[in-house]
Design a protein around this motif. Sequence first.
Motif, PDB file in Angstrom:
ATOM      1  N   LEU A 105       0.794  -1.026  -0.049  1.00 49.83           N
ATOM      2  CA  LEU A 105       0.163   0.113   0.043  1.00 49.83           C
ATOM      3  C   LEU A 105       0.797   1.150   0.074  1.00 49.83           C
ATOM      4  O   LEU A 105       0.642   2.176  -0.573  1.00 49.83           O
ATOM      5  CB  LEU A 105      -0.812  -0.135   1.073  1.00 49.83           C
ATOM      6  CG  LEU A 105      -1.728   1.107   1.465  1.00 49.83           C
ATOM      7  CD1 LEU A 105      -2.818   1.594   0.120  1.00 49.83           C
ATOM      8  CD2 LEU A 105      -2.819   1.129   2.713  1.00 49.83           C
ATOM      9  N   ALA A 106       1.874   1.252   0.757  1.00 49.96           N
ATOM     10  CA  ALA A 106       2.984   2.396   1.015  1.00 49.96           C
ATOM     11  C   ALA A 106       3.585   2.793  -0.513  1.00 49.96           C
ATOM     12  O   ALA A 106       3.539   3.867  -0.970  1.00 49.96           O
ATOM     13  CB  ALA A 106       3.988   2.194   2.015  1.00 49.96           C
ATOM     14  N   LYS A 107       3.899   1.403  -1.048  1.00 49.19           N
ATOM     15  CA  LYS A 107       4.378   1.766  -2.369  1.00 49.19           C
ATOM     16  C   LYS A 107       3.477   2.334  -3.451  1.00 49.19           C
ATOM     17  O   LYS A 107       3.899   3.230  -4.281  1.00 49.19           O
ATOM     18  CB  LYS A 107       5.008   0.329  -3.036  1.00 49.19           C
ATOM     19  CG  LYS A 107       5.867   0.713  -4.242  1.00 49.19           C
ATOM     20  CD  LYS A 107       6.236  -0.799  -4.934  1.00 49.19           C
ATOM     21  CE  LYS A 107       7.083  -0.925  -6.137  1.00 49.19           C
ATOM     22  NZ  LYS A 107       7.691  -2.074  -6.218  1.00 49.19           N
ATOM     23  N   ALA A 108       1.940   1.721  -3.503  1.00 51.91           N
ATOM     24  CA  ALA A 108       1.186   2.244  -4.283  1.00 51.91           C
ATOM     25  C   ALA A 108       0.999   3.673  -4.030  1.00 51.91           C
ATOM     26  O   ALA A 108       0.682   4.546  -5.065  1.00 51.91           O
ATOM     27  CB  ALA A 108      -0.136   1.519  -4.006  1.00 51.91           C
ATOM     28  N   LEU A 109       1.103   4.107  -2.894  1.00 56.35           N
ATOM     29  CA  LEU A 109       0.662   5.515  -2.552  1.00 56.35           C
ATOM     30  C   LEU A 109       1.835   6.365  -2.863  1.00 56.35           C
ATOM     31  O   LEU A 109       1.436   7.700  -3.463  1.00 56.35           O
ATOM     32  CB  LEU A 109       0.405   5.735  -1.105  1.00 56.35           C
ATOM     33  CG  LEU A 109      -0.849   5.034  -0.563  1.00 56.35           C
ATOM     34  CD1 LEU A 109      -1.186   5.211   0.942  1.00 56.35           C
ATOM     35  CD2 LEU A 109      -2.234   5.790  -1.208  1.00 56.35           C
ATOM     36  N   ASP A 200     -11.618   8.718  -0.445  1.00 54.00           N
ATOM     37  CA  ASP A 200     -12.194  10.077  -1.164  1.00 54.00           C
ATOM     38  C   ASP A 200     -11.063  10.217  -2.435  1.00 54.00           C
ATOM     39  O   ASP A 200     -11.291  10.820  -3.461  1.00 54.00           O
ATOM     40  CB  ASP A 200     -12.510  11.097  -0.196  1.00 54.00           C
ATOM     41  CG  ASP A 200     -13.385  11.024   0.600  1.00 54.00           C
ATOM     42  OD1 ASP A 200     -14.470  10.363   0.311  1.00 54.00           O
ATOM     43  OD2 ASP A 200     -13.246  11.560   1.688  1.00 54.00           O
ATOM     44  N   ILE A 201      -9.780  10.045  -2.086  1.00 53.95           N
ATOM     45  CA  ILE A 201      -8.740  10.547  -3.017  1.00 53.95           C
ATOM     46  C   ILE A 201      -8.158   9.690  -3.909  1.00 53.95           C
ATOM     47  O   ILE A 201      -7.437  10.110  -4.798  1.00 53.95           O
ATOM     48  CB  ILE A 201      -7.778  11.385  -2.351  1.00 53.95           C
ATOM     49  CG1 ILE A 201      -6.651  10.286  -1.424  1.00 53.95           C
ATOM     50  CG2 ILE A 201      -8.177  12.322  -1.342  1.00 53.95           C
ATOM     51  CD1 ILE A 201      -5.401  11.172  -1.107  1.00 53.95           C
ATOM     52  N   LEU A 202      -8.234   8.123  -3.679  1.00 52.61           N
ATOM     53  CA  LEU A 202      -7.645   7.222  -4.326  1.00 52.61           C
ATOM     54  C   LEU A 202      -8.588   6.548  -5.224  1.00 52.61           C
ATOM     55  O   LEU A 202      -9.574   5.997  -4.884  1.00 52.61           O
ATOM     56  CB  LEU A 202      -6.769   6.348  -3.225  1.00 52.61           C
ATOM     57  CG  LEU A 202      -5.667   5.569  -4.248  1.00 52.61           C
ATOM     58  CD1 LEU A 202      -4.591   6.423  -4.640  1.00 52.61           C
ATOM     59  CD2 LEU A 202      -5.230   4.447  -3.152  1.00 52.61           C
ATOM     60  N   PHE A 210      -3.437   2.493  -9.312  1.00 52.61           N
ATOM     61  CA  PHE A 210      -3.704   3.559  -8.354  1.00 52.61           C
ATOM     62  C   PHE A 210      -3.585   4.698  -8.904  1.00 52.61           C
ATOM     63  O   PHE A 210      -2.535   4.888  -9.351  1.00 52.61           O
ATOM     64  CB  PHE A 210      -3.437   3.319  -7.056  1.00 52.61           C
ATOM     65  CG  PHE A 210      -4.162   2.032  -6.433  1.00 52.61           C
ATOM     66  CD1 PHE A 210      -5.372   2.148  -5.716  1.00 52.61           C
ATOM     67  CD2 PHE A 210      -3.322   0.737  -6.217  1.00 52.61           C
ATOM     68  CE1 PHE A 210      -5.746   0.904  -5.153  1.00 52.61           C
ATOM     69  CE2 PHE A 210      -3.866  -0.436  -5.570  1.00 52.61           C
ATOM     70  CZ  PHE A 210      -5.235  -0.454  -5.174  1.00 52.61           C
ATOM     71  N   GLN A 211      -4.426   5.636  -8.708  1.00 57.35           N
ATOM     72  CA  GLN A 211      -4.123   7.444  -9.141  1.00 57.35           C
ATOM     73  C   GLN A 211      -4.994   8.019  -8.095  1.00 57.35           C
ATOM     74  O   GLN A 211      -5.758   7.674  -7.556  1.00 57.35           O
ATOM     75  CB  GLN A 211      -4.344   7.267 -10.513  1.00 57.35           C
ATOM     76  CG  GLN A 211      -5.872   7.057 -11.007  1.00 57.35           C
ATOM     77  CD  GLN A 211      -6.025   7.154 -12.446  1.00 57.35           C
ATOM     78  OE1 GLN A 211      -5.662   8.047 -13.012  1.00 57.35           O
ATOM     79  NE2 GLN A 211      -6.683   6.156 -13.039  1.00 57.35           N
ATOM     80  N   ILE A 212      -4.462   9.297  -8.134  1.00 59.17           N
ATOM     81  CA  ILE A 212      -5.461  10.437  -7.351  1.00 59.17           C
ATOM     82  C   ILE A 212      -6.416  10.614  -7.933  1.00 59.17           C
ATOM     83  O   ILE A 212      -6.567  11.014  -9.111  1.00 59.17           O
ATOM     84  CB  ILE A 212      -4.614  11.420  -6.687  1.00 59.17           C
ATOM     85  CG1 ILE A 212      -3.744  12.266  -7.806  1.00 59.17           C
ATOM     86  CG2 ILE A 212      -3.684  10.862  -5.684  1.00 59.17           C
ATOM     87  CD1 ILE A 212      -3.085  13.046  -7.255  1.00 59.17           C
ATOM     88  N   SER A 213      -7.461  11.130  -7.207  1.00 62.06           N
ATOM     89  CA  SER A 213      -8.821  11.649  -7.938  1.00 62.06           C
ATOM     90  C   SER A 213      -8.782  12.940  -8.453  1.00 62.06           C
ATOM     91  O   SER A 213      -9.799  13.285  -9.066  1.00 62.06           O
ATOM     92  CB  SER A 213      -9.983  11.397  -6.988  1.00 62.06           C
ATOM     93  OG  SER A 213      -9.516  12.411  -5.618  1.00 62.06           O
ATOM     94  N   ALA A 214      -7.930  13.980  -8.357  1.00 67.55           N
ATOM     95  CA  ALA A 214      -7.875  15.287  -9.001  1.00 67.55           C
ATOM     96  C   ALA A 214      -6.608  15.493  -9.075  1.00 67.55           C
ATOM     97  O   ALA A 214      -5.564  15.067  -8.687  1.00 67.55           O
ATOM     98  CB  ALA A 214      -8.725  16.065  -8.149  1.00 67.55           C
ATOM     99  N   GLU A 215      -6.286  16.675  -9.743  1.00 65.81           N
ATOM    100  CA  GLU A 215      -4.989  17.346 -10.258  1.00 65.81           C
ATOM    101  C   GLU A 215      -4.562  17.704  -8.675  1.00 65.81           C
ATOM    102  O   GLU A 215      -5.289  18.023  -7.722  1.00 65.81           O
ATOM    103  CB  GLU A 215      -5.222  18.649 -10.895  1.00 65.81           C
ATOM    104  CG  GLU A 215      -5.266  18.323 -12.181  1.00 65.81           C
ATOM    105  CD  GLU A 215      -4.283  17.703 -12.950  1.00 65.81           C
ATOM    106  OE1 GLU A 215      -3.053  17.900 -12.588  1.00 65.81           O
ATOM    107  OE2 GLU A 215      -4.736  16.607 -13.829  1.00 65.81           O
ATOM    108  N   PRO A 216      -3.058  17.473  -8.426  1.00 68.16           N
ATOM    109  CA  PRO A 216      -2.653  17.979  -6.982  1.00 68.16           C
ATOM    110  C   PRO A 216      -2.938  19.314  -6.567  1.00 68.16           C
ATOM    111  O   PRO A 216      -3.208  19.594  -5.638  1.00 68.16           O
ATOM    112  CB  PRO A 216      -1.222  17.538  -7.148  1.00 68.16           C
ATOM    113  CG  PRO A 216      -1.058  16.495  -8.322  1.00 68.16           C
ATOM    114  CD  PRO A 216      -2.036  16.914  -9.343  1.00 68.16           C
ATOM    115  N   SER A 217      -3.029  20.181  -7.511  1.00 63.79           N
ATOM    116  CA  SER A 217      -3.008  21.710  -7.294  1.00 63.79           C
ATOM    117  C   SER A 217      -4.465  21.711  -6.699  1.00 63.79           C
ATOM    118  O   SER A 217      -4.613  22.840  -5.883  1.00 63.79           O
ATOM    119  CB  SER A 217      -2.912  22.450  -8.520  1.00 63.79           C
ATOM    120  OG  SER A 217      -3.734  22.214  -9.479  1.00 63.79           O
TER     121      SER A 217
END
Length: 360
Positions: A105-109, A200-202, A210-217
Amino acid sequence: MIAAMRMTTFWNAIEDLNGAAWSQREWTEILGDEWAPAATLLRPTDKKAEDLVCRRGCLDGCMRRVVPLIDGRLRAECGNPSPICDSVFLDEAEVNILALDPQKLAKALHNALSLIGEAEKPRLARAAFLGRYEISPGRGFPVFLYLPQPMFSPLIDGLDSVADSPPSPRLVLVPSRRSLTLAEVQRLKAQQATSMALEDILLWQARKGFQISAEPSILFAGLIDGIIGLEKIRKPSITVPTGTTWEDIELDLSNAQQFTATILGRTRIIVPHDLDMVKGPLNKPTLQWTLLEQFAHARGRLAIGASSAQRQKQKLVEKLNAAFGLHDEPFDIEGGCYVSRFKISADGLAAAAKRKRRTS
């Protein structure tokens, strides 16, 4: 186009299960479509299930006993004295106990958030450092992962490593929105720490992982604003000419707890307080100052070292950038070592020691 999937059921499940472990049969039944991405974060244990919860045949969720048959197959039978659900045959793999692998999980994040630095080995019920999210070189915030567990004593405070450190913008990732109590959220906020739920974010997408749900900004706007706000408040303690780069700066450890800085021909003395590297009522030098002295003795080249040393190096970067009013990374990485872009030595200290020997 394949839609990205949220994994709400999975994040809630690992938080509710003792040891975040379950049989493969139960994982697949409860997760449904989430099983495929979840399987990438699980590891087999040396245990096998002796009974399974009946989720489809019984309204009260009776326990099915796993019974080995003469022909080598397995069968799950209703545990009630008067059976109320049908028996089911099982593959051997279905009774294997699978547990969350915090390192996977840590590696995926780490990959999904594009973090830098080496993560600590994550553990259940303990907040672990994952890495740093960088807005620009030398500017960013640390990211932690916290996986609360019902099996641990309430006397164990898994957030100590986050909440008891000096206030600064940082991110704490937790499985779900219910992972933290209101008191824990308020405690983190008091330390300028922001908590976000993985539900919410993954996201998961078959081709991208795995990817985040929105642009980092957008996702990290509050944290970024916090860092910019601190930069406006904290004026550089060392004035440098406009356009100065790290290559224009020379530091010579000239005495105990004292550097002579030469910046584009101008010279001044720097002590730990000038770099905000003191602590306690006696203003003792921090570990970052000690690390800077080590760079001086090694003439600007030190092995990268363990994750704890990497965190101290990153704190050193933040302190140096704040003190000099610069925003670039002051260290390069070459051959497994950090190499300073500025010139640093302990020549002054060595010369002083030599003079002392001559006069003694």
